[in-house]
Design an enzyme around this catalytic site. Structure first.
Site, mmCIF file in Angstrom:
data_model
loop_
_atom_site.group_PDB
_atom_site.id
_atom_site.type_symbol
_atom_site.label_atom_id
_atom_site.label_comp_id
_atom_site.label_asym_id
_atom_site.label_seq_id
_atom_site.Cartn_x
_atom_site.Cartn_y
_atom_site.Cartn_z
ATOM 1 N N LYS A 1 1.068 -1.266 -0.013
ATOM 2 C CA LYS A 1 -0.097 -0.095 -0.120
ATOM 3 C C LYS A 1 0.947 1.245 -0.101
ATOM 4 O O LYS A 1 2.047 1.280 0.447
ATOM 5 C CB LYS A 1 -0.652 -0.158 1.169
ATOM 6 C CG LYS A 1 -2.014 0.794 1.120
ATOM 7 C CD LYS A 1 -3.306 0.079 0.673
ATOM 8 C CE LYS A 1 -4.632 0.897 0.667
ATOM 9 N NZ LYS A 1 -5.695 0.026 0.107
ATOM 10 N N GLY B 1 -25.144 2.096 2.683
ATOM 11 C CA GLY B 1 -24.329 2.807 1.866
ATOM 12 C C GLY B 1 -24.664 2.358 0.660
ATOM 13 O O GLY B 1 -24.660 1.112 0.064
ATOM 14 N N GLY C 1 -23.655 3.594 -2.376
ATOM 15 C CA GLY C 1 -22.598 4.301 -3.251
ATOM 16 C C GLY C 1 -22.148 3.337 -4.545
ATOM 17 O O GLY C 1 -22.989 2.603 -4.979
ATOM 18 N N VAL D 1 -20.274 0.504 -4.747
ATOM 19 C CA VAL D 1 -20.654 -1.040 -4.670
ATOM 20 C C VAL D 1 -21.864 -1.262 -4.189
ATOM 21 O O VAL D 1 -22.699 -2.284 -4.564
ATOM 22 C CB VAL D 1 -19.599 -1.437 -3.496
ATOM 23 C CG1 VAL D 1 -19.818 -3.066 -3.352
ATOM 24 C CG2 VAL D 1 -18.218 -1.363 -4.020
HETATM 25 P P1 NAD Z 1 -18.518 5.128 -2.157
HETATM 26 O O1 NAD Z 1 -17.862 6.056 -1.726
HETATM 27 O O2 NAD Z 1 -18.811 4.799 -3.847
HETATM 28 O O3 NAD Z 1 -19.727 4.570 -1.436
HETATM 29 C C1 NAD Z 1 -19.980 4.698 0.089
HETATM 30 C C2 NAD Z 1 -21.425 5.378 0.273
HETATM 31 O O4 NAD Z 1 -21.356 5.526 1.494
HETATM 32 C C3 NAD Z 1 -21.367 6.686 -0.484
HETATM 33 O O5 NAD Z 1 -22.512 6.661 -1.246
HETATM 34 C C4 NAD Z 1 -21.445 7.560 0.971
HETATM 35 O O6 NAD Z 1 -22.565 8.643 0.856
HETATM 36 C C5 NAD Z 1 -22.170 6.569 2.007
HETATM 37 N N1 NAD Z 1 -22.164 6.627 3.312
HETATM 38 C C6 NAD Z 1 -20.993 7.353 4.151
HETATM 39 N N2 NAD Z 1 -21.316 7.426 5.282
HETATM 40 C C7 NAD Z 1 -22.402 6.736 5.584
HETATM 41 C C8 NAD Z 1 -23.090 6.463 6.632
HETATM 42 N N3 NAD Z 1 -22.906 6.789 7.893
HETATM 43 N N4 NAD Z 1 -24.618 5.827 6.316
HETATM 44 C C9 NAD Z 1 -25.004 5.536 5.155
HETATM 45 N N5 NAD Z 1 -24.266 5.657 4.106
HETATM 46 C C10 NAD Z 1 -23.006 6.358 4.187
HETATM 47 O O7 NAD Z 1 -17.488 3.767 -1.784
HETATM 48 P P2 NAD Z 1 -17.332 2.328 -2.684
HETATM 49 O O8 NAD Z 1 -16.473 2.240 -3.624
HETATM 50 O O9 NAD Z 1 -18.917 1.797 -2.741
HETATM 51 O O10 NAD Z 1 -16.816 1.465 -1.224
HETATM 52 C C11 NAD Z 1 -17.902 1.024 -0.240
HETATM 53 C C12 NAD Z 1 -17.095 0.288 0.994
HETATM 54 O O11 NAD Z 1 -16.359 -0.918 0.164
HETATM 55 C C13 NAD Z 1 -15.766 1.031 1.348
HETATM 56 O O12 NAD Z 1 -15.633 0.707 2.830
HETATM 57 C C14 NAD Z 1 -14.587 0.445 0.615
HETATM 58 O O13 NAD Z 1 -13.389 0.442 1.244
HETATM 59 C C15 NAD Z 1 -15.149 -0.810 0.376
HETATM 60 N N6 NAD Z 1 -14.354 -1.443 -0.864
HETATM 61 C C16 NAD Z 1 -14.908 -1.142 -1.983
HETATM 62 C C17 NAD Z 1 -14.280 -1.459 -3.105
HETATM 63 C C18 NAD Z 1 -14.614 -0.937 -4.508
HETATM 64 O O14 NAD Z 1 -14.148 -1.600 -5.529
HETATM 65 N N7 NAD Z 1 -15.009 0.136 -4.532
HETATM 66 C C19 NAD Z 1 -13.353 -2.911 -2.968
HETATM 67 C C20 NAD Z 1 -13.348 -3.252 -1.706
HETATM 68 C C21 NAD Z 1 -13.785 -2.652 -0.525
#
Ligand code: NAD
Length: 367
Positions: free
Chosen positions: A80, A180, A182, A184
């Site tokens: 990382k 969440g 977002g 994923v």
């Molecule tokens: P993202 O930022 O697109 O989505 C996260 C969503 O959570 C956002 O829409 C945000 O507004 C919402 N959010 C934040 N705080 C909140 C709360 N208290 N209550 C409700 N909603 C809330 O991120 P992502 O890429 O979808 O990733 C989501 C999670 O999955 C993260 O923890 C990330 O580390 C993990 N992750 C993502 C990936 C990937 O491929 N994107 C891979 C492995 C792990």
């Protein structure tokens, strides 16, 4: 650019400190392990208050990548990088290109990808100086946004948990609460709707809520109430540390299975606390490995292929079943079983001798 190294910190193979005052770069690259392959992990840009804070974060995150890759069965090690700075103010072409040179100096030992505060355009600047980059856009031969594949992997993990808990992997009629909506969480809602699940969800961003309500019929609840929703499965897809002293007693579900990283606030305390409530926990780094599997496909074989990435991601179903099996037979929480799977694989492959990276072939990029 000044680069100096610290060897042997927290048993990491290499820790590289990079700084260049002319371009305002202060960064750390941590290579935790290269036993299974080159250390792959994202570059995070964050306004850390101190170098020590940044160092603690990068050491912890790089170690986590070793576990994720090992449990997913990938020929990748864990690494990382962190850039100390404010992504809203401190980005520049010179900063990312200088950082790209630091990555290049490791000759492929560390391979970078996007993380918090760093976007595809930044990765493309890094790519100007080094080919050890993944997660760039398809225009550069990359795989682009990994979120759909991550969500597809989470779906496999949810199916495995349903099979283990209910004896049937079908999600038809299951009530699933997603925290969440977002990248994923949104795609997960799409996949779950296709499987006939009833969806409940929340997001602090009303636009995401509106989109998922309209597109996938998600019933929206206030963000603070998501832990109290009566459901079969709770899928945390927002932040880390959401499973803690305050939230675990409130949960009314049979299964916790979602994408968020580091869901257990204090694994040693909250893993057993979830078990005591009779809830099945799908360990985060096993269920959310789809994104890593996706970029792995970018650097292996003859180049990125979405079908191949999805096929490999289906393996999360069996990986998860194995974790549940070990948890049952050894009488340990599922997060401990997942750690064991990863540690045993690294220990076994280590017997082959150093730099035995199997058939992993790094593809040449047009730089
Ligand atoms: P993202 O930022 O697109 O989505 C996260 C969503 O959570 C956002 O829409 C945000 O507004 C919402 N959010 C934040 N705080 C909140 C709360 N208290 N209550 C409700 N909603 C809330 O991120 P992502 O890429 O979808 O990733 C989501 C999670 O999955 C993260 O923890 C990330 O580390 C993990 N992750 C993502 C990936 C990937 O491929 N994107 C891979 C492995 C792990």
């Amino acid at each position: 650019m000044d680069i100096f190294e610290q060897v042997g910190r927290m048993k990491h193979e290499r820790v590289l400190f990079c700084s260049n005052n002319d371009v305002g770069l202060k960064a750390i690259i941590a290579v935790h392990s290269t036993v299974l392959g080159p250390a792959l992990g994202g570059v995070r840009m964050w306004p850390y208050n101190t170098t020590d804070e940044a160092l603690t974060d990068v050491l912890r995150l790089s170690r986590g990548m070793t576990y994720k890759a090992a449990a997913a069965g990938l020929n990748l090690g864990g690494g990382k990088a962190v850039i100390i700075g404010d992504p809203k103010k401190d980005k520049s072409e010179a900063l990312f290109r200088t950082f790209g040179r630091a990555i290049d100096s490791l000759g492929g030992l560390y391979i970078s990808a996007e993380d918090v505060g760093v976007d595809m355009e930044d990765m493309e600047l890094i790519l100007t100086e080094t080919r050890w980059v993944t997660g760039v856009s398809p225009a550069y031969g990359g795989s682009g946004d990994p979120s759909t594949v991550t969500a597809f992997g989470v779906l496999q993990g949810i199916k495995a948990a349903a099979r283990w808990r209910y004896g049937d992997r079908s999600l038809e009629g299951k009530r699933i609460a997603i925290q969440g909506l977002g990248s994923v969480g949104g795609y997960l809602a799409m996949y779950l709707k296709e499987k006939g699940a009833q969806l409940v969800g929340c997001d602090i961003d009303p636009e995401q809520e509106e989109h998922c309500a309209e597109a996938y019929g998600v019933e929206i609840v206030p963000t603070k109430e998501i832990f109290d929703v009566e459901c079969d499965i709770f899928a945390p897809c927002a932040l880390g540390a959401v499973l803690n002293d305050e939230t675990i007693p409130r949960l009314k579900c049979d299964i916790i299975a979602g994408a968020a990283n580091n869901q257990l606030a204090v694994p040693r305390r909250h893993g057993p606390a979830i078990d005591e409530r009779g809830i099945l926990y799908a360990p985060d780094f096993v269920i959310n490995a789809g994104g890593l599997i996706n970029v792995y496909n970018e650097i292996t074989g003859s180049g990125y292929n979405r079908e191949r990435a999805l096929r490999l991601t289906r393996g999360i179903y069996l990986n998860m079943m194995r974790v549940f099996e070990i948890s049952k037979t050894e009488g340990v929480p599922t997060y401990v079983a997942a750690n064991r799977v990863a540690e045993e694989r690294v220990a076994n492959v280590n017997k082959l001798g150093a730099t035995h990276w199997g058939r992993l072939v790094m593809r040449q990029r047009p730089v």
